[in-house]
Each structure stands twice: as C-alpha cells, then as structure tokens.
Design a protein around this motif. Structure first.
Motif, mmCIF file in Angstrom:
data_model
loop_
_atom_site.group_PDB
_atom_site.id
_atom_site.type_symbol
_atom_site.label_atom_id
_atom_site.label_comp_id
_atom_site.label_asym_id
_atom_site.label_seq_id
_atom_site.Cartn_x
_atom_site.Cartn_y
_atom_site.Cartn_z
ATOM 1 N N ILE A 150 55.242 41.747 52.019
ATOM 2 C CA ILE A 150 54.775 41.927 50.642
ATOM 3 C C ILE A 150 54.579 43.416 50.379
ATOM 4 C CG2 ILE A 150 52.913 41.406 48.999
ATOM 5 C CD1 ILE A 150 53.487 38.740 49.836
ATOM 6 N N ILE A 151 55.087 43.860 49.245
ATOM 7 C CA ILE A 151 54.921 45.264 48.859
ATOM 8 C C ILE A 151 54.152 45.313 47.541
ATOM 9 C CG2 ILE A 151 56.087 47.407 48.214
ATOM 10 C CD1 ILE A 151 58.591 46.186 49.736
ATOM 11 N N GLU A 152 53.008 45.941 47.538
ATOM 12 C CA GLU A 152 52.281 46.138 46.287
ATOM 13 C C GLU A 152 52.504 47.561 45.812
ATOM 14 O OE1 GLU A 152 48.197 44.396 45.557
ATOM 15 O OE2 GLU A 152 48.187 44.642 47.734
ATOM 16 N N THR A 153 52.820 47.703 44.540
ATOM 17 C CA THR A 153 53.060 49.028 43.974
ATOM 18 C C THR A 153 52.165 49.218 42.749
ATOM 19 O OG1 THR A 153 55.392 48.724 44.574
ATOM 20 C CG2 THR A 153 54.868 50.618 43.195
ATOM 21 N N PHE A 154 51.336 50.230 42.777
ATOM 22 C CA PHE A 154 50.480 50.539 41.629
ATOM 23 C C PHE A 154 50.994 51.824 40.991
ATOM 24 C CE2 PHE A 154 47.806 48.002 44.400
ATOM 25 C CZ PHE A 154 47.097 47.180 43.525
ATOM 26 N N VAL A 155 51.515 51.700 39.783
ATOM 27 C CA VAL A 155 52.024 52.894 39.094
ATOM 28 C C VAL A 155 51.742 52.774 37.598
ATOM 29 C CG1 VAL A 155 53.912 53.553 40.668
ATOM 30 C CG2 VAL A 155 54.286 51.773 38.964
ATOM 31 N N ALA A 156 51.931 53.878 36.902
ATOM 32 C CA ALA A 156 51.797 53.874 35.440
ATOM 33 C C ALA A 156 53.160 54.141 34.833
ATOM 34 C CB ALA A 156 50.812 54.948 35.002
ATOM 35 N N VAL A 157 53.388 53.577 33.643
ATOM 36 C CA VAL A 157 54.654 53.861 32.974
ATOM 37 C C VAL A 157 54.698 55.345 32.669
ATOM 38 C CG1 VAL A 157 55.022 51.594 31.963
ATOM 39 C CG2 VAL A 157 53.695 53.306 30.724
ATOM 40 N N ASN A 158 55.892 55.811 32.549
ATOM 41 C CA ASN A 158 56.132 57.226 32.335
ATOM 42 C C ASN A 158 55.308 57.776 31.174
ATOM 43 O OD1 ASN A 158 57.406 59.262 33.506
ATOM 44 N ND2 ASN A 158 59.390 58.954 32.513
ATOM 45 N N GLY A 159 54.704 58.900 31.403
ATOM 46 C CA GLY A 159 54.009 59.579 30.327
ATOM 47 C C GLY A 159 52.716 58.924 29.905
ATOM 48 N N ALA A 160 52.160 58.039 30.760
ATOM 49 C CA ALA A 160 50.877 57.436 30.426
ATOM 50 C C ALA A 160 49.853 58.543 30.254
ATOM 51 C CB ALA A 160 50.447 56.478 31.534
ATOM 52 N N ALA A 161 49.242 58.561 29.075
ATOM 53 C CA ALA A 161 48.269 59.626 28.796
ATOM 54 C C ALA A 161 46.878 59.029 28.746
ATOM 55 C CB ALA A 161 48.618 60.293 27.471
ATOM 56 N N GLY A 162 45.911 59.861 29.009
ATOM 57 C CA GLY A 162 44.532 59.400 28.971
ATOM 58 C C GLY A 162 44.208 58.628 30.218
ATOM 59 N N GLY A 163 42.951 58.476 30.465
ATOM 60 C CA GLY A 163 42.533 57.821 31.696
ATOM 61 C C GLY A 163 42.624 56.312 31.584
ATOM 62 N N TYR A 164 42.755 55.689 32.729
ATOM 63 C CA TYR A 164 42.640 54.236 32.793
ATOM 64 C C TYR A 164 41.997 53.901 34.124
ATOM 65 C CZ TYR A 164 46.985 54.498 35.538
ATOM 66 O OH TYR A 164 47.932 54.791 36.486
ATOM 67 N N PHE A 165 41.609 52.665 34.255
ATOM 68 C CA PHE A 165 40.850 52.246 35.432
ATOM 69 C C PHE A 165 41.478 50.962 35.981
ATOM 70 C CE2 PHE A 165 36.540 50.124 36.715
ATOM 71 C CZ PHE A 165 36.850 50.274 38.059
ATOM 72 N N VAL A 166 41.950 51.051 37.210
ATOM 73 C CA VAL A 166 42.500 49.870 37.880
ATOM 74 C C VAL A 166 41.486 49.427 38.928
ATOM 75 C CG1 VAL A 166 44.489 48.895 39.077
ATOM 76 C CG2 VAL A 166 44.765 50.917 37.645
ATOM 77 N N CYS A 167 41.159 48.165 38.877
ATOM 78 C CA CYS A 167 40.139 47.627 39.776
ATOM 79 C C CYS A 167 40.695 46.375 40.464
ATOM 80 C CB CYS A 167 38.884 47.314 38.963
ATOM 81 S SG CYS A 167 37.510 46.696 39.951
ATOM 82 N N PRO A 168 41.540 46.579 41.442
ATOM 83 C CA PRO A 168 42.249 45.443 42.033
ATOM 84 C C PRO A 168 41.483 44.795 43.196
ATOM 85 C CG PRO A 168 43.159 47.484 42.880
ATOM 86 C CD PRO A 168 41.980 47.858 42.027
ATOM 87 N N ALA A 169 41.810 43.550 43.442
ATOM 88 C CA ALA A 169 41.294 42.880 44.635
ATOM 89 C C ALA A 169 42.404 42.014 45.212
ATOM 90 C CB ALA A 169 40.078 42.030 44.307
ATOM 91 N N ALA A 170 42.520 42.027 46.512
ATOM 92 C CA ALA A 170 43.567 41.238 47.170
ATOM 93 C C ALA A 170 42.971 40.496 48.353
ATOM 94 C CB ALA A 170 44.693 42.157 47.644
ATOM 95 N N GLU A 171 43.383 39.244 48.494
ATOM 96 C CA GLU A 171 42.932 38.435 49.631
ATOM 97 C C GLU A 171 44.143 37.956 50.419
ATOM 98 O OE1 GLU A 171 39.514 35.642 48.056
ATOM 99 O OE2 GLU A 171 40.918 36.192 46.488
ATOM 100 N N PHE A 172 44.062 38.089 51.717
ATOM 101 C CA PHE A 172 45.142 37.615 52.581
ATOM 102 C C PHE A 172 44.571 36.615 53.565
ATOM 103 C CE2 PHE A 172 46.220 41.825 51.122
ATOM 104 C CZ PHE A 172 47.546 41.697 50.722
ATOM 105 N N VAL A 173 45.163 35.447 53.581
ATOM 106 C CA VAL A 173 44.749 34.425 54.532
ATOM 107 C C VAL A 173 45.923 34.211 55.487
ATOM 108 C CG1 VAL A 173 44.004 32.040 54.840
ATOM 109 C CG2 VAL A 173 43.283 33.334 52.807
ATOM 110 N N CYS A 174 45.740 34.604 56.732
ATOM 111 C CA CYS A 174 46.854 34.555 57.684
ATOM 112 C C CYS A 174 46.607 33.410 58.660
ATOM 113 C CB CYS A 174 46.964 35.886 58.425
ATOM 114 S SG CYS A 174 47.188 37.302 57.327
ATOM 115 N N ARG A 175 47.373 32.342 58.466
ATOM 116 C CA ARG A 175 47.220 31.159 59.305
ATOM 117 C C ARG A 175 47.755 31.429 60.719
ATOM 118 N NH1 ARG A 175 43.568 28.503 56.502
ATOM 119 N NH2 ARG A 175 44.345 27.318 54.710
ATOM 120 N N ALA A 176 47.450 30.504 61.610
ATOM 121 C CA ALA A 176 47.805 30.688 63.022
ATOM 122 C C ALA A 176 49.279 31.043 63.202
ATOM 123 C CB ALA A 176 47.478 29.426 63.803
ATOM 124 N N GLY A 177 49.525 32.071 63.964
ATOM 125 C CA GLY A 177 50.895 32.423 64.320
ATOM 126 C C GLY A 177 51.706 33.070 63.219
#
Lengths: 251, 456
Positions: B211-238
C-alpha cells in the motif's frame, strides 16, 4: 609547469610553510622528503586548495596560471591531481559512479563532450587493468571498508582515469606492504610520460627504489633545505634527517 | 459589543455538532465516534506541559480558524501527476472519495467509508475495527493517553478507505491511496481548510500486499490547510504488508497524523514514512507486536528546510516472545528547519527473545537547523536484544574536499553527499515508479540540485 615561489602557509595560528620554492617541469618526477611535521602534507593540501590552510605569502603557478585564485575543483580541471595520504570513505556513493561524475565534470569544465556510460566503462576497465585494480572495487562505495592498500590503489586508479598534468602523491607509500608498494609504483610508472609531472611526497626512501625521481628535495621546518638528484635519497637513508646540515630533524 | 472568539477546542466540537448523525453508519462506528469526541472534549489540545507534546508547539495551528474542506473538483489530469503507473488506486480529494479517478482491484475488498452500502465488501471489517484500536488500546498499559488528533479524526472523518485483503491473497500490483488536498482558491487567508483522511487496512491471514499513501496538494494550492489523517493496520497471522507513506504537502500546510498497527503471529509490517512537505508536521506511529514471531519495520526520512518543523513520534510495543522490530529514521535539515525524533521501544515482561533496533541519524546543513533525538527503551523482560542510537552531525568537510579535488563542483559534491546519506531510504522500495518519484523528490529538495549517486 609548476612553480612554487616563497610559499608561506599557516593553519590556525601556526605557520607551517616558511618560504617553499619548487620548480617542476613537464616529464619530471620530483620527490619531496622530510621528517614528520616538516610540512610535507601541508604542501600537498595547499597545492590542492584545502581551505583550512591560509597562504600568507608567495605564489603557486601551474602552466603560468595562479592556482591560488582557483577553487579545488578548478585546480583539478586545470590538471592537478592529489593522491591523498588518507583517502576519504564516502558511504553511499559508488566508486565507478563517482569516477564517472569526476571525469565528466572535468570534461564539461574544459568544454569537451561528456563520456556516455559505455565509453566511460571502457576507459575505466582499461585503466583498472593498467594499474592492476580488481573490478570488484569499482562496484563498492568509494573507499568504504577498503584496506589500506586498496585505498592507495584506488587513488592511483583515479589518477589513471583523470589523466592529470601534474600528480601530487602524498605519502602514497605509507602503510603499504612491499607487494602493494610495487603495484602502486608500477601504476605510477605506467603513467609517466613527457607531458606529465609528478611530485612524490614521502617519508621513506623505499618508494623511490621503484619510482626513480629526477630530483629530490628535503623539506624541513617548512623550507626546502637541500635539493639534489636521486642519490640524495640514498644519503638520507644512510644518515637520517638528523645527519643533514642545518635544521634539526623532527621539527 | 464584544466578539466572542471560540476556543480552539470549541471550534472542532462545533464541526462535530454541525455534521450531525450520518445515515447508514454502523452502530459500533457511531458509538466510537461519539466516544472519541467525548475523550477529545475532556482532554482538549495538548500544551507544552504535556510530556508527549513538550517539543511540538501546536500554537500556530490553534490560532487559526478552521472550516470544513471545500468540495473542490479535481480533474483527471491534475490527479494523474501524482499517480504511479502499474498501480491500482484510490483517489481522495479533500478527504472525499473520487470514484471517477480511482481503479479498484478485483482481488481486494475496498469500501468508501462515506458510502459503505454502495461500495463493496469491507463493511464488516469497518464495524469490527474502525476506531476500535486507534483510540482504545493504542498505548502501553501503564500510561494510556488520548491522542488528541486521532480522536479528532475518529470523531470527524467524513470519508476514507477500508481495504480488506483476503486471506491467502498475494496482491501483485501495489495499491496507491492518493490523499489530495485542494483548498478553495478564494479561501480566507486566516482560516484553514481541514480534512480528516481515514484509512483501515485489514491484511488477511497469509496475505501479501503493498500500500502506498501519498499526501499532496494540487498544483498552486495557496493558503494554509490542515490534514489530520489516521490509519489503522490490522495484520493477521502470517500476513506481509508493505506500506509507504509519502507526505509532500504544501510547505505551509499543517499535517498531524496518526498511524496504528497491530500484528498477529508471524505477521510482517514494513512501513516507510517520507516527509518532504508541511510547515508543522507531526507523525505518530504505534505498532503492537501481539503474536509470536511478528516483525515490524518503521523507517523514515525527513528532508526539510525553511521554517519547517517535523516531529516523528513512535512507539513499538513487544507483547509476545520472539518479536522483532527495526526503526531507521534519517533527517536532512537545512535553513531554520527543526525536527524531533521520539522513539520508544517498550518490551513487556512476556516478550522474551525480543530483538529491537532503533536508529536515528540527522544531517544538519545549516547552523540554524536543529534536530532533537530521544530514543527510549523500556524493558521488562530479561532475555532480549535491544539497541538504539542516534547521531546529529554536519556534512563531512573532508569528503566534500575529496570530491572537489577530483573535479566535482561544490554544489554537485554537496548534493552527492547528501543524497548518499539519505539514499537507502528512498531506494528501499522495489516498485520502480515509486522509487523514481522518491529519488526525484529527494534530489529536488537538496540545495545542490541534481547531483547525487545513482546505483553503483
């Protein structure tokens, strides 16, 4: 080709070179000998442009150009090569990648066409053979984990690839066993020709059995106190630096 | 007349109140949301007196007014710049699923959290896991702490992805989850658009995926923004799960995220976090090794300049015997950039034969850059091998001179050395398009410009 006149240099507040004069013509091999602390390595580093040393008087010219005005890379482009006494380990940079970058930076600076990967590889293989360097070394990071002998051979390989006008070898013999010493000397001898000159800096006469110099200079207390032919090296071997007239040894 | 400025906490509680109940949300998730927001309300935002936040000054974030991220449309062409060839993909714009930009692989069950009925197959996993771990047991038993931003995400996420890799499946193509920020063009300069990307991944028994997560803004995004992500991974046996998290947000963005992983017996989680963007960045990662033989790698790279601040906070808990964990974090800091590395390895009494290794290395390129490194070991078992170390140093002047003496111009030599320092982390992936992208970003972010050391 190289003309050093009245060169004074210091590091921090300590004056180390105190008026060095040296003239080297194309095709010649000059040996600079001297005891520890005499300024041999300082001379090598100052020639290559190390910024830790401050030149306070005198001049250095290579083919009539003032080296002091040049950055270390510009001196390399002008044809100066320093084989380091202590080659630096550079983890993460491949040896052959580094050499290709060095060759092409120099070619670019001289307005020559850069070598492509194939042409460079061909050159590298041929030179590795000439100076007897195992190709496995080429695939490893620069000097990382190399033995003392491998590091010195790698310096000679770099010299063979970069084809300098003037090569300064700073204690290339230190820490080498006799076989490695012969290999390094054979590499240098293979590169000797009428257009190229060498300054061989050494503490011991031994290397000069294999690289026979045209001129020998004794550096002591930051000055060249004696100059002569290759027989001077033998005299030093017999009498030691203390046996020379003038300054005491180990300054 | 006196205008009443809402407290920072009240602003976020207000976002929760305005959203109201969501139809179709599973009862357990609804409950966890409410609990999370209650915990957040009780704890509030952390201050400098809070041990876990001592070195992270979130005051600039709290000074800003926040609004829900706008509903911007992003064209396929804009999104494509950030998508890798040879991947399946889930694209989110401002935290909302953009189905038209996405391609969902057949062998994986993927649901959009906003619309579990319409999108397929991961609804049960959501009911079971989503928010159950992040806010519940995500801490060493002795000192349960509420992670305020994880709680905020659970309370406020609008959409996200739930991904279930079936037992025994070996998914060949990587799955890219693109979190695209597209703040509205006319947004007020003093307010932040905030989004709460949410990800749940359940790796079934003996499955394998990337899995590849990519956090980016579209070109020329102006002004501040706030990203507040959460990710959970449940890795079963093996199971074997590879995870790369690339964060290249705008340099004035706020990015405060949380990642939580649970590993069962003999599961492997290999994760890399690469931080290039963001002005104020905090990455929290927790891994619980909850089954014998489980292995977890948490690696990271941060390459920051200007006035960027990045804090990587990690906790790895060894709860069972024969578990192993590796962490290698490297930082390259220029200008006035600052970093914090806080890595904690906690070995429970039962976790004999634990093998844990933690390393943090920092390269400072300017006199004003500052790196803090706090590796910590807490060991309650007596037969373990745990090592940690950290270094903070400057570029090797001898190496620089050596390269220049061979004819490399200063800038090129400089770039080559910095690249050499960081390369093992960008070259770790075997997925070529990702590797090329990371290499390119690393080179572009080095002052020396393109220089570096390609494969030897």
């Amino acid at each position: 080709m190289l003309r050093v006149s009245g060169l004074h240099a210091r590091v921090e507040e300590q004056e180390i070179l105190r008026g060095v004069n040296l003239e080297v013509r194309a095709g010649e091999v000059h040996a600079v000998m001297g005891p520890n602390g005499s300024g041999k390595s300082t001379l090598a580093q100052v020639l290559a442009g190390r910024e830790d040393y401050e030149v306070t008087a005198g001049s250095i010219e290579l083919d009539g150009e003032d080296l002091q005005e040049m950055a270390p890379e510009e001196r390399a482009h002008a044809g100066l090569f320093l084989a380091f006494q202590y080659p630096v380990e550079i983890p993460g940079v491949g040896n052959s990648y580094f050499l290709k970058a060095a060759v092409n930076a120099t070619r670019k600076a001289r307005g020559e066409q850069e070598l492509d990967a194939m042409d460079f590889l061909q050159l590298l293989r041929q030179r590795a053979k000439l100076v007897d360097v195992d190709e496995a070394l080429l695939r490893r990071p620069v000097n990382e984990g190399f033995s003392g002998g491998e590091k010195k051979r790698n310096e000679i390989l770099q010299m063979a690839v970069l084809e300098p006008r003037l090569a300064v070898l700073d204690e290339t013999d230190s820490g080498l066993d006799i076989d490695a010493l012969k290999t390094v000397a054979a590499g240098v001898n293979a590169l000797r020709n009428g257009d190229r000159a060498f300054v061989v800096i050494t503490h011991y006469q031994r290397l000069l059995n294999y690289i026979v110099p045209d001129h020998v200079h004794v550096l002591q207390g930051g000055r060249i106190v004696r100059s002569g032919g290759s027989e001077l090296a033998h005299e030093l071997e017999e009498k030691g630096y203390a046996g020379l007239n003038g300054d005491s040894a180990g300054a | 007349m006196t205008a009443v400025t809402p407290t920072p906490t009240a602003q976020y509680l207000d976002l929760f109140a305005r959203r109201g109940e969501r139809s179709g949300e599973a009862a357990p998730v609804r409950l966890r949301r409410r609990q999370a927001i209650e915990r957040f309300e009780a704890a509030g935002f952390p201050g400098r007196g809070d041990e876990e936040w001592r070195q992270t000054n979130i005051a600039p974030l709290l000074r800003s007014a926040v609004t829900e991220a706008s509903r911007e449309e992003v064209g396929a062409r804009q999104a494509r710049r950030f998508l890798y060839q040879g991947c399946d993909r889930l694209v989110f714009v401002n935290g909302r699923f953009a189905v038209e930009l996405s391609s969902i692989p057949k062998e994986i069950a993927v649901s959009s959290l906003a619309d579990l009925e319409a999108t397929g197959g991961a609804a049960d996993a959501v009911a079971e896991h989503l928010g159950a771990t992040v806010d519940g047991r995500a801490s060493c038993s002795a000192d349960a702490v509420v992670h305020p931003f994880a709680a905020l995400n659970t309370g406020l996420f609008e959409d996200g992805a739930a991904i279930v890799i079936p037992a025994g499946a070996a998914v060949e193509r990587p799955l890219q989850v693109l979190w695209l920020s597209a703040p509205a063009a006319g947004a007020a300069a003093d307010s932040l658009e905030v989004s709460f990307p949410r990800l749940l991944v359940v790796a079934g028994e003996n499955s394998q995926a990337s899995i590849i997560e990519t956090f980016v803004a579209v070109n020329g995004a102006a002004g501040g923004y706030f990203v507040c992500p959460a990710a959970e991974f449940v890795c079963r046996a093996g199971s074997v799960l590879h995870h790369t998290r690339l964060q290249a947000d705008a340099s004035d963005a706020f990015h405060l995220g949380f990642q939580h992983t649970e590993l069962e017996r003999s599961a492997v989680f290999d994760s890399s976090s690469l931080t290039f963007g963001g002005g104020l960045v905090r990455n929290d990662a927790v891994a619980l090794l909850d089954g014998e033989g489980a292995h977890c790698t948490l690696d990271g790279l941060y390459v920051v300049a200007g006035s960027q601040f990045v804090d990587n906070h990690m906790r790895v808990e060894h709860r069972q015997p024969h578990t192993t964990s590796h962490q290698l974090y490297k930082g390259v800091l220029d200008d006035r950039a600052r970093s914090v590395f806080n890595g904690r390895i906690y070995v429970h009494k039962a976790a004999q034969k634990t093998d844990a290794k933690q390393t943090n290395r920092n390269l400072l390129l300017s006199r004003s850059a500052l790196a803090n490194s706090n590796p910590q070991l807490e060991i309650f078992a007596d037969d373990v091998r745990c090592t940690h170390g950290s270094t903070i140093g400057r570029l090797d002047e001898d190496a620089l001179f050596y390269l220049r003496a061979r004819g490399l111009p200063r800038e090129q030599a400089y770039g080559m050395l910095v690249y050499a320092f960081a390369r093992e982390l960008v070259e770790k992936t075997s997925f070529e398009p990702l590797r090329q992208d990371l290499e390119g970003r690393l080179r572009a972010s080095l002052n020396g410009g393109p220089g570096g050391g390609e494969a030897a």
